[in-house]
Scaffold this motif. Structure first.
Motif, PDB file in Angstrom:
ATOM      1  N   THR A 284       0.885  -1.355   0.143  1.00  0.00           N
ATOM      2  CA  THR A 284      -0.182  -0.215   0.230  1.00  0.00           C
ATOM      3  C   THR A 284       0.628   1.527  -0.068  1.00  0.00           C
ATOM      4  OG1 THR A 284      -0.062   0.038   2.721  1.00  0.00           O
ATOM      5  CG2 THR A 284      -2.480  -0.616   1.050  1.00  0.00           C
TER       6      THR A 284
ATOM      7  N   ALA B 208       0.252  -4.446   3.106  1.00  0.00           N
ATOM      8  CA  ALA B 208      -1.752  -3.892   3.404  1.00  0.00           C
ATOM      9  C   ALA B 208      -1.877  -4.492   4.983  1.00  0.00           C
ATOM     10  CB  ALA B 208      -2.841  -4.575   2.319  1.00  0.00           C
ATOM     11  N   GLU B 209      -1.264  -5.783   5.330  1.00  0.00           N
ATOM     12  CA  GLU B 209      -1.855  -6.133   6.631  1.00  0.00           C
ATOM     13  C   GLU B 209      -0.452  -6.839   7.010  1.00  0.00           C
ATOM     14  OE1 GLU B 209      -5.023  -9.159   6.415  1.00  0.00           O
ATOM     15  OE2 GLU B 209      -4.306  -9.561   4.835  1.00  0.00           O
TER      16      GLU B 209
ATOM     17  N   GLY C  64      -4.533  -5.442   9.217  1.00  0.00           N
ATOM     18  CA  GLY C  64      -4.084  -4.423   8.525  1.00  0.00           C
ATOM     19  C   GLY C  64      -3.765  -2.728   9.087  1.00  0.00           C
TER      20      GLY C  64
ATOM     21  N   LEU D 117      -3.746   0.223   8.109  1.00  0.00           N
ATOM     22  CA  LEU D 117      -3.946   1.634   7.494  1.00  0.00           C
ATOM     23  C   LEU D 117      -3.890   2.203   7.390  1.00  0.00           C
ATOM     24  CD1 LEU D 117      -6.974   1.018  10.340  1.00  0.00           C
ATOM     25  CD2 LEU D 117      -7.289   0.198   8.225  1.00  0.00           C
TER      26      LEU D 117
ATOM     27  N   ASP E  59      -5.016  -1.442  12.320  1.00  0.00           N
ATOM     28  CA  ASP E  59      -6.608  -2.534  12.952  1.00  0.00           C
ATOM     29  C   ASP E  59      -6.371  -2.758  13.824  1.00  0.00           C
ATOM     30  OD1 ASP E  59      -6.051  -4.334  11.221  1.00  0.00           O
ATOM     31  OD2 ASP E  59      -8.126  -4.604  10.125  1.00  0.00           O
TER      32      ASP E  59
ATOM     33  N   TRP F  39      -9.474   1.598  15.635  1.00  0.00           N
ATOM     34  CA  TRP F  39      -8.452   1.685  14.613  1.00  0.00           C
ATOM     35  C   TRP F  39      -7.829   3.286  14.319  1.00  0.00           C
ATOM     36  CZ3 TRP F  39     -11.461   0.201   8.857  1.00  0.00           C
ATOM     37  CH2 TRP F  39     -11.704  -0.432   9.269  1.00  0.00           C
TER      38      TRP F  39
ATOM     39  N   HIS G 215     -14.041  13.846  -0.585  1.00  0.00           N
ATOM     40  CA  HIS G 215     -14.162  13.102  -0.852  1.00  0.00           C
ATOM     41  C   HIS G 215     -14.561  12.805  -2.456  1.00  0.00           C
ATOM     42  CE1 HIS G 215     -17.656   9.611  -0.184  1.00  0.00           C
ATOM     43  NE2 HIS G 215     -16.750   9.498  -0.508  1.00  0.00           N
TER      44      HIS G 215
ATOM     45  N   ARG H  47     -11.576  10.727  -7.288  1.00  0.00           N
ATOM     46  CA  ARG H  47     -10.811  10.803  -6.310  1.00  0.00           C
ATOM     47  C   ARG H  47      -9.070  10.849  -5.447  1.00  0.00           C
ATOM     48  NH1 ARG H  47     -12.617   8.031  -1.408  1.00  0.00           N
ATOM     49  NH2 ARG H  47     -10.887   7.855  -0.147  1.00  0.00           N
TER      50      ARG H  47
ATOM     51  N   ARG I 193      -6.281  10.228  -4.611  1.00  0.00           N
ATOM     52  CA  ARG I 193      -5.221   9.651  -3.461  1.00  0.00           C
ATOM     53  C   ARG I 193      -3.784  10.109  -3.080  1.00  0.00           C
ATOM     54  NH1 ARG I 193      -7.621   5.661  -1.447  1.00  0.00           N
ATOM     55  NH2 ARG I 193      -9.828   5.519  -2.161  1.00  0.00           N
TER      56      ARG I 193
ATOM     57  N   ILE J 228     -16.279  -3.887  14.211  1.00  0.00           N
ATOM     58  CA  ILE J 228     -15.778  -2.297  14.349  1.00  0.00           C
ATOM     59  C   ILE J 228     -16.666  -2.146  13.966  1.00  0.00           C
ATOM     60  CG2 ILE J 228     -15.033  -0.581  12.467  1.00  0.00           C
ATOM     61  CD1 ILE J 228     -14.804  -3.617  10.861  1.00  0.00           C
TER      62      ILE J 228
ATOM     63  N   VAL K 236     -17.398   5.088   4.615  1.00  0.00           N
ATOM     64  CA  VAL K 236     -16.319   4.981   3.462  1.00  0.00           C
ATOM     65  C   VAL K 236     -15.009   4.637   4.239  1.00  0.00           C
ATOM     66  CG1 VAL K 236     -14.921   6.287   1.790  1.00  0.00           C
ATOM     67  CG2 VAL K 236     -17.604   6.768   2.153  1.00  0.00           C
ATOM     68  N   ARG K 237     -14.850   5.027   5.110  1.00  0.00           N
ATOM     69  CA  ARG K 237     -13.672   4.637   5.766  1.00  0.00           C
ATOM     70  C   ARG K 237     -12.975   3.403   6.481  1.00  0.00           C
ATOM     71  NH1 ARG K 237     -12.036   4.923  11.219  1.00  0.00           N
ATOM     72  NH2 ARG K 237     -14.469   5.305  11.294  1.00  0.00           N
ATOM     73  N   ILE K 238     -14.567   3.657   6.751  1.00  0.00           N
ATOM     74  CA  ILE K 238     -14.126   1.891   7.306  1.00  0.00           C
ATOM     75  C   ILE K 238     -14.109   1.087   6.545  1.00  0.00           C
ATOM     76  CG2 ILE K 238     -15.521  -0.165   8.585  1.00  0.00           C
ATOM     77  CD1 ILE K 238     -16.777   2.993  10.096  1.00  0.00           C
TER      78      ILE K 238
ATOM     79  N   GLU L 170     -12.929   1.163   3.121  1.00  0.00           N
ATOM     80  CA  GLU L 170     -11.723   1.388   2.953  1.00  0.00           C
ATOM     81  C   GLU L 170      -9.993   0.175   3.470  1.00  0.00           C
ATOM     82  OE1 GLU L 170     -10.481   5.144   1.716  1.00  0.00           O
ATOM     83  OE2 GLU L 170      -8.460   4.799   1.982  1.00  0.00           O
ATOM     84  N   GLY L 171     -11.031   0.925   4.614  1.00  0.00           N
ATOM     85  CA  GLY L 171      -9.732   0.067   6.111  1.00  0.00           C
ATOM     86  C   GLY L 171      -9.905  -1.523   5.443  1.00  0.00           C
ATOM     87  N   LEU L 172     -11.242  -1.550   5.547  1.00  0.00           N
ATOM     88  CA  LEU L 172     -11.375  -3.385   5.629  1.00  0.00           C
ATOM     89  C   LEU L 172     -11.053  -4.283   3.962  1.00  0.00           C
ATOM     90  CD1 LEU L 172     -14.907  -3.811   6.673  1.00  0.00           C
ATOM     91  CD2 LEU L 172     -13.134  -5.248   7.680  1.00  0.00           C
TER      92      LEU L 172
ATOM     93  N   LYS M 208      -8.498  -3.847   2.923  1.00  0.00           N
ATOM     94  CA  LYS M 208      -6.366  -4.907   3.254  1.00  0.00           C
ATOM     95  C   LYS M 208      -6.907  -5.282   3.692  1.00  0.00           C
ATOM     96  CE  LYS M 208      -5.117   0.417   3.296  1.00  0.00           C
ATOM     97  NZ  LYS M 208      -4.218   1.283   4.255  1.00  0.00           N
ATOM     98  N   ARG M 209      -8.324  -6.000   3.997  1.00  0.00           N
ATOM     99  CA  ARG M 209      -8.035  -6.966   4.636  1.00  0.00           C
ATOM    100  C   ARG M 209      -8.407  -7.994   3.948  1.00  0.00           C
ATOM    101  NH1 ARG M 209      -7.228  -8.108  11.065  1.00  0.00           N
ATOM    102  NH2 ARG M 209      -6.039  -9.190  10.507  1.00  0.00           N
ATOM    103  N   LYS M 210      -8.478  -7.720   2.583  1.00  0.00           N
ATOM    104  CA  LYS M 210      -9.829  -8.587   1.952  1.00  0.00           C
ATOM    105  C   LYS M 210      -8.899 -10.750   1.779  1.00  0.00           C
ATOM    106  CE  LYS M 210     -11.264  -6.312  -2.703  1.00  0.00           C
ATOM    107  NZ  LYS M 210     -10.054  -5.987  -3.617  1.00  0.00           N
TER     108      LYS M 210
ATOM    109  N   ASP N 116     -14.324   3.893  -5.242  1.00  0.00           N
ATOM    110  CA  ASP N 116     -13.979   3.026  -4.442  1.00  0.00           C
ATOM    111  C   ASP N 116     -14.515   2.352  -3.541  1.00  0.00           C
ATOM    112  OD1 ASP N 116     -11.250   4.378  -5.010  1.00  0.00           O
ATOM    113  OD2 ASP N 116     -11.873   6.204  -4.139  1.00  0.00           O
TER     114      ASP N 116
END
Lengths: 340, 350
Positions: free
Chosen positions: A30, A44-45, A66, A68, A82, A106, A201, A224, A226, B56, B79-81, B83-85, B87-89, B117
């Motif tokens: 990331t 990513a984690e 994760g 973040l 997280d 988090w 956003h 967006r 980033r 969460i 949206v934020r959560i 996006e964070g999740l 990363k743990r796909k 996203d």
């Protein structure tokens, strides 16, 4: 202040793809930073992968879940996870636990000050720790979207819904609020401390001239934003989010007010990440189709670093501090190093 | 699009007024041995009695989008959560979003339409509303949130049926049907519903909009406890009347409207009409869905919407022998029924 109209042209370009040393990181990446001569790929984690000058890869566990957010001052990389932890990785590869959220919330954002102070946020609360001073905290009106230290003094910009709060952690005064409707998710100060820019956003940037709080709207992006990167000396701000690199001019006292941005390196793909060279007027741009280009700001001349592979978008780019090496990684962990 | 859709993580939105039994259902989903792992976004930590690092806490922050559309709100925290999740796909199979009892489901649903996203990685599977059989009728009178939650639902779990008589149960069900005749309804005690009836419904998934088809039709009673009257809002009575043993109500301010045509639609007329309709009446229209047959088009076109937001695509070719019928439903407040019917009529080819 201005909308831009992305045009298109494509020319045959010089390639340095054969000089890239491929690195198989083997995990989704990331972000990416240099600590001395080592390139550190933040996963990513759970793990980071450190690639030394000899190309050897070592993995270091940094989080129990994760990862973040991450930020670096060149001496260490701070990462929030997280698992509710904020950790630092130094150039020796050692991990230090800096903070643990008591409620295991988090850690969404992190920022580092050149003098060693650092800030992080969990939910609506931003925290700062500097030197021997006690930890300070500030509750934003809504969830913190981004954090950035001003280049001078101990001043923290906290981006949130409907604006940015400028907070002096060591002063009792209430933070100054720069208002603008909408959700602000990224924030950066210009290196000369004159401007503050947020990535919103919706596909737009918003800027303020700090001396008189004049607004600057920077719109026209299809996606967006980033990734933002200040060019050497802070003369321009390079941004992702369009099918060209959008460079907003900040050299004059009015910044981009009333000016058109430069549009460099158009491709039939979205720019996903930008990284300006630390010393020269060159930038590296990564695209959603995996392409990486080096671009000369003066005339837009392009050099191909990585050919599109049509799969994973470029996730991270970084120059070492001397500007002699460029490292990159795609979202799927396919990475490389280029010695200049 | 279809292959991408399959990789998107399904999200179930779990709503329900205070005390209806959301937490009971959530605890069941998390504790039962179904071989799936869920990431759960809850509004209050601690209510869930299960230790899971994928639970969460959310802040229910509703953000307006800067696009000039007043009802275009999203859940900023979501949206934020999400996006964070992402990363743990791979660490979980699906996501459940619990809302507070007082929440309007629209911003949650719209988060999945508006944010690029989020849309790339997740898809809204269904809005599941848990309703209290004993108290819902009262809440529908005094709590607009409760009514919204019923109107928005793809699946309704009518819970605590053991606390009411058969007559009361029929009464509350008729009240629900007056607002939303199209949702799948399950009568339960202590949320004892098969989880497959609640999760992975594909109610928002255009590829599977077919599944709601039986609910479009007045298919008769006693079909998995669903006494539904799917012929929409064709009456002007405001009192209950008996209809096949089940009372028939009309809600004063929330209605549903269904349209159908067995003649093909003119896409060049229909699309602008639908877009104009949601642009001008989108605040009143809570949900819309449709399966469409266009002239000179051998594919079924399906769409769904939340307020002013629409999403549609060609789904598949019409099958040989399949009736090429267009069907649409709208659920909303003070729907300009006649204007909608007239507008739709003008889109039918002659």
């Amino acid at each position: 202040m201005k909308e831009f109209d992305p045009g298109s042209n494509a020319a045959s370009i010089i390639s340095v793809t054969d000089r890239v040393r491929p690195v198989a990181i083997g995990m989704p990446v990331t972000s990416l930073y240099f600590l001395g001569d080592d390139a550190v790929f933040v996963g990513a984690e759970e793990n980071v992968a450190i690639v030394n000058a000899a190309g050897e890869i070592s993995r270091v566990a940094v989080h129990g879940g994760g990862i973040l957010c991450a930020a670096s001052d060149g001496a260490r990389i701070l990462m929030g996870g997280d698992d509710g932890k904020l950790v630092a990785l130094d150039a020796k590869g050692e991990v230090t636990l800096l903070a643990t959220d008591p409620k295991r919330r988090w850690i969404d954002n992190v920022a580092v000050h050149p003098d060693g102070a650092f800030a992080w946020s969990a939910g609506k609360t931003a925290f700062v720790r500097s030197g021997r001073a006690e930890e300070k905290s500030f509750d934003a009106p809504s969830t913190v979207g981004g954090l950035a230290f001003a280049p001078k003094g101990l001043r923290l910009a906290v981006a949130h819904y409907n604006g940015v709060s400028l907070w002096f952690p060591n002063m009792a005064a209430k933070p100054e609020v720069l208002e603008w409707a909408g959700s602000h998710l990224g924030v950066t100060f210009s290196p000369d401390n004159k401007f503050l820019v947020t990535a919103m956003h919706e596909p737009a940037l918003h800027g303020w001239r700090l001396a008189d709080i004049r607004h600057m709207r920077m719109t026209g992006y299809p996606g967006r934003v980033r990734s933002m990167s200040w060019s050497a000396g802070g003369k321009a701000l390079a941004t992702s989010g369009a099918d060209t690199v959008i460079m907003w001019p900040f050299a004059s006292k009015d910044g981009p007010m009333g000016k058109e941005p430069a549009m460099l390196a158009p491709l039939p793909a979205r720019v996903s990440v930008v990284a300006c060279h630390p010393k020269q007027d060159i930038l590296a741009a990564g695209y959603s189709d995996g392409t990486i280009l080096m671009v000369r700001l003066e005339d837009g001349a392009e050099i191909l670093v990585r050919r599109r592979n049509g799969t994973a978008p470029v996730a991270a780019l970084a120059w070492n501090s001397k500007g002699t090496q460029l490292a990159f990684a795609a979202e799927d962990g396919d990475a490389g190093l280029l010695e200049l | 699009m279809p292959d991408l859709t399959s990789q998107k993580i399904p999200v179930t939105v779990l709503t329900g007024y205070l005390g209806a039994g959301k937490t009971t259902l959530l605890n069941r989903i998390l504790s039962e041995n179904h071989g799936k792992k869920y990431a759960v976004i809850v509004n209050e930590f601690g209510e869930i009695g299960i230790d899971n690092d994928l639970i969460i806490g959310a802040d229910e922050e509703v953000f307006e989008m800067n696009n000039g559309c007043v009802c275009c709100t999203v859940r900023g925290d979501l949206v934020r959560i999400l996006e964070g999740l992402m990363k743990r796909k791979g660490k979980f199979d699906a996501i459940i979003v619990e809302t507070t009892g007082l929440a309007d489901p629209a911003p949650v649903a719209q988060t999945f339409f508006v944010d690029e996203d989020v849309q790339k990685n997740a898809r809204l599977d269904a809005v599941v509303t848990v309703a209290d059989a004993k108290w819902l009728s009262h809440r529908l009178k005094d709590a607009p949130e409760a009514k919204n939650q019923i109107a928005f639902a793809d699946v309704i779990v009518l819970n605590k049926t053991d606390l009411v008589s058969k007559a009361e149960l029929n009464e509350v069900e008729a009240r629900i049907r007056a607002i939303n005749p199209y949702a799948k309804l399950h009568r339960t005690e202590r949320c004892q519903v098969a989880l497959s009836d609640v999760l992975e419904r594909g109610a928002f998934d255009l590829d599977r909009i077919l599944e709601i088809e039986p609910e479009f039709l007045d298919a008769g009673d006693d079909h998995d406890h669903d006494h539904h009257h799917g012929h929409g809002h064709g009456h002007d009575h405001d009192h209950g009347h008996s209809h096949g043993g089940l009372k028939h109500y009309h809600d004063e301010d929330m209605q549903s409207l269904s349209l159908r045509s067995d003649k093909p639609l003119d896409a060049t007329k229909f699309m602008p009409w639908l877009q104009n309709l949601v642009a001008s009446e989108g605040q009143k229209i809570l949900r819309s869905k449709g399966i469409l047959a266009f002239s000179d088009d051998d594919d079924r076109y399906v769409f769904q919407g939340v307020h002013m937001m629409l999403e549609g695509d060609h789904q598949r070719a019409w099958k040989v022998g399949e009736a090429r019928e267009s069907r649409l439903v709208f659920i909303g407040r003070e729907l300009p029924e006649q204007a909608i019917r007239d507008g739709f009529e003008r889109c039918i080819t002659t």
